[in-house]
Write a protein that holds these residues in place. Sequence first.
Motif, PDB file in Angstrom:
ATOM      1  N   ASN A   1     -38.590  22.997  53.253  1.00 52.98           N
ATOM      2  CA  ASN A   1     -37.219  22.666  52.845  1.00 52.98           C
ATOM      3  C   ASN A   1     -36.302  22.606  54.070  1.00 52.98           C
ATOM      4  O   ASN A   1     -35.503  21.697  54.238  1.00 52.98           O
ATOM      5  CB  ASN A   1     -36.723  23.744  51.875  1.00 52.98           C
ATOM      6  CG  ASN A   1     -35.486  23.333  51.119  1.00 52.98           C
ATOM      7  OD1 ASN A   1     -35.323  22.168  50.770  1.00 52.98           O
ATOM      8  ND2 ASN A   1     -34.602  24.284  50.860  1.00 52.98           N
TER       9      ASN A   1
ATOM     10  N   ASN B   1     -32.699  20.301  51.179  1.00 52.52           N
ATOM     11  CA  ASN B   1     -31.617  20.875  50.366  1.00 52.52           C
ATOM     12  C   ASN B   1     -31.992  21.293  48.963  1.00 52.52           C
ATOM     13  O   ASN B   1     -31.161  21.248  48.058  1.00 52.52           O
ATOM     14  CB  ASN B   1     -30.449  19.874  50.250  1.00 52.52           C
ATOM     15  CG  ASN B   1     -29.560  19.988  51.454  1.00 52.52           C
ATOM     16  OD1 ASN B   1     -29.383  21.089  51.982  1.00 52.52           O
ATOM     17  ND2 ASN B   1     -29.041  18.855  51.899  1.00 52.52           N
TER      18      ASN B   1
ATOM     19  N   SER C   1     -32.480  24.029  46.203  1.00 54.31           N
ATOM     20  CA  SER C   1     -31.928  25.383  46.059  1.00 54.31           C
ATOM     21  C   SER C   1     -33.098  26.367  45.996  1.00 54.31           C
ATOM     22  O   SER C   1     -34.254  25.966  45.820  1.00 54.31           O
ATOM     23  CB  SER C   1     -31.133  25.477  44.754  1.00 54.31           C
ATOM     24  OG  SER C   1     -32.037  25.354  43.665  1.00 54.31           O
TER      25      SER C   1
END
Length: 387
Positions: free
Chosen positions: A141, A147, A149
């Motif tokens: 990531n 991005n 979460s």
Amino acid sequence: MDLQAHLELFFKHFGKPDQNPSIYFAPGRVNLIGEHTDYNGGFVLPCALQYGTYLIIRPITEPKIRLVSTNMDYQTEISLTDDIIRIEDQWVNYPLGVVDQFLKHDVPIGGMELLFSGDIPSNAGLSSSASIEMVTAFALNDLTGSNFSMIDLIKLSQKAENQFVGVNCGIMDQFAVGMGEKDHAIFLNCRTLENKMVPFRLDGISMVVANTNKQRGLADSKYNERVAECQLAVTYLSDLFDISQLSEISFMQFYKIQDQIPDEVIRRRARHVISENQRVLNSVACLWNNNILEFGALMNASHESLRDNYEVTGFELDTLVAEAQKIPGVIGSRMTGAGFGGCTVSLVMNESLDQFVGEVGKRYNQKTGLNADFYVAEASDGVKEIL
Ligand code: GLA
């Protein structure tokens, strides 16, 4: 963990010491109570450990992924121009499953070199697999600037395990590894993902993890068998209730209608899940009220139900728990994780720690011929970048 030594190993293996890699860490987890409830949409109470998996990772220009571990002999290089396929019984399926998920989310993955290094025992029920998945997901990531979460990464890692590795696990392990907080346990509703950090620092009491060191043969297939049994219980009960998961039924509802499940084994499986769910709620209330003795009694009851109703313990786990419970100063003891071998978790008064390790270790060895390992566990933070 000697990071410098591992960096040297990384360069020894992959060369190019002028090109610095990044380093990430993801913990393992121990579950205090709420076992085999997560894939039934129930409650759990795990915490992240201070032990886990370190990942040293460096992007490269060639379209290749090179995977090495300091704990396992198997290493491999795969080409990103081919389909990513599962390699029977190998640890690399955990990171590869995560890469596969990123590709399925249309994230362009470039070549990279990865060295994994764990200080939790693998295959011991402390989520070394979720720890490898989450450290890979977190690093990818970061390096791809995707991005996602933390919740996305947790769900994506669970999918990697369900779809690529082939274990129909729930979300508890990845959630604990991602969201862990120092000195806290995570009270999690696995159906809604609503959660609350519960302070878990007990004065004068240690959380001891003990490894049976029993090989967990066939654990994955037995695990999937339990998942299927719970689904069957739902099918029986859905004549009476509009439910899709066992946790949607309260303890009282189940108590009243349990005879509607004609199969005695399936009835016991459901009984475990639904009573365990209630025990998690009661345990959190105990922590809230500072009633640690009652919390320990619930841990003991959880083990009993996993042994008699869910049948996932076995001689080694039962012996380790029974011997632990005999030591004065032990507040509660139970198996933790999937079972079929693996670890126990016990709450032990600090003044009894030496006696606990000495006597439980000795009696366990006399009865099983195996040596247990003991660790004092600390509720710790979740996955992070360290360099
Ligand atoms: C394994 C699974 C979890 C959970 C536990 C049992 O650790 O990965 O999802 O089901 O077993 O509580």
